[in-house]
Design a protein around this motif. Structure first.
Motif, mmCIF file in Angstrom:
data_model
loop_
_atom_site.group_PDB
_atom_site.id
_atom_site.type_symbol
_atom_site.label_atom_id
_atom_site.label_comp_id
_atom_site.label_asym_id
_atom_site.label_seq_id
_atom_site.Cartn_x
_atom_site.Cartn_y
_atom_site.Cartn_z
ATOM 1 N N CYS A 1 6.668 -80.128 8.556
ATOM 2 C CA CYS A 1 7.406 -80.029 7.289
ATOM 3 C C CYS A 1 6.882 -78.913 6.387
ATOM 4 C CB CYS A 1 7.374 -81.365 6.561
ATOM 5 S SG CYS A 1 8.318 -82.646 7.406
ATOM 6 N N CYS B 1 10.421 -77.572 5.363
ATOM 7 C CA CYS B 1 11.353 -78.704 5.264
ATOM 8 C C CYS B 1 11.895 -78.805 3.832
ATOM 9 C CB CYS B 1 10.613 -79.991 5.632
ATOM 10 S SG CYS B 1 11.532 -81.491 5.242
ATOM 11 N N HIS C 1 10.303 -81.783 2.048
ATOM 12 C CA HIS C 1 8.864 -81.974 1.901
ATOM 13 C C HIS C 1 8.021 -80.731 1.674
ATOM 14 C CE1 HIS C 1 10.232 -85.530 4.319
ATOM 15 N NE2 HIS C 1 9.746 -86.073 3.232
ATOM 16 N N TRP D 1 12.507 -82.261 12.312
ATOM 17 C CA TRP D 1 11.386 -82.200 11.384
ATOM 18 C C TRP D 1 10.361 -83.242 11.806
ATOM 19 C CZ3 TRP D 1 10.928 -78.052 8.854
ATOM 20 C CH2 TRP D 1 12.044 -77.380 8.357
ATOM 21 N N HIS E 1 8.936 -85.198 9.897
ATOM 22 C CA HIS E 1 9.192 -86.485 9.227
ATOM 23 C C HIS E 1 10.251 -87.296 9.973
ATOM 24 C CE1 HIS E 1 12.555 -84.337 7.012
ATOM 25 N NE2 HIS E 1 13.124 -85.513 7.198
HETATM 26 ZN ZN LIG Z 1 10.098 -83.222 6.072
#
Ligand SMILES: [Zn+2]
Length: 187
Positions: A61, A66, A69, A109, A111
């Motif tokens: 990220c 990202c 983030h 990503w 995440h």
């Molecule tokens: Zn992220």
């Protein structure tokens, strides 16, 4: 005792296996056999299905910008901005090279891998079967501070696959996981 939910999550995450390992485990259970770290026309993706020509990248990220983030670094901004742009250009080059060679490219990503492992694996499985889901590849490429007092920043977001870009203005971003308030710096 006394930990917030996000602090607990953070503690669990650190002890847990990295998201990529979780993804690999899940794919293996589904009977999907991939290769790791092999050379393709677009560099070395994290996971490769050579026969079906599917390349999977799990993008961090922070390093890959990202939109949810990425946190603007508070020191050495010029250095990090350059780094972010260089990563973007490399990701774009590699993605295009793979597509030009008839590969399917999946970029997730970190995440998503961490919080949506099952969904990520389902997308990978479908792509390996030949059902390519359309993906967006938007990422932060530049962040500038526009108001020090309010800690407002302007972000430029670009797409890996087309020339579209747009700008947004945000208040201070928190690190991944949220919950822990970052103390505003006095300048
Ligand atoms: Zn992220």
């Amino acid at each position: 005792v006394g930990m917030t939910r996000s602090q607990q999550m953070a503690a669990v995450r650190q002890a847990d296996t990295p998201p990529e390992v979780e993804i690999r485990r899940n794919l293996w259970k589904r009977g999907l056999r991939y290769r790791v770290g092999i050379r393709t026309p677009g560099g070395r993706p994290d996971l490769v299905f050579p026969r079906q020509r599917v390349a999977v990248f799990i993008d961090g990220c922070f390093w890959h910008g990202c939109p949810e983030h990425y946190v603007r670094p508070r020191t050495q901004e010029a250095f990090w901005c350059e780094k972010l742009r260089a990563n973007f250009e490399r990701d774009r080059r590699q993605t295009r090279a793979l597509l030009d060679h008839g590969w399917s490219v999946l970029r997730f990503w970190e995440h998503e891998a961490e919080y949506d492992c099952v969904k990520v694996c389902e997308t990978i499985a479908a792509t390996v079967r030949g059902e390519l889901a359309e993906q967006r590849h938007r990422r932060v490429v530049n962040v500038t501070l526009v108001d020090q007092v309010a800690d407002l920043e302007r972000r430029t977001i670009e797409d890996l696959l087309d020339a579209a870009f747009f700008e947004t203005t945000h208040g201070p971003r928190r690190s991944r996981g949220g919950g822990v308030a970052r103390r505003r710096r006095t300048l």
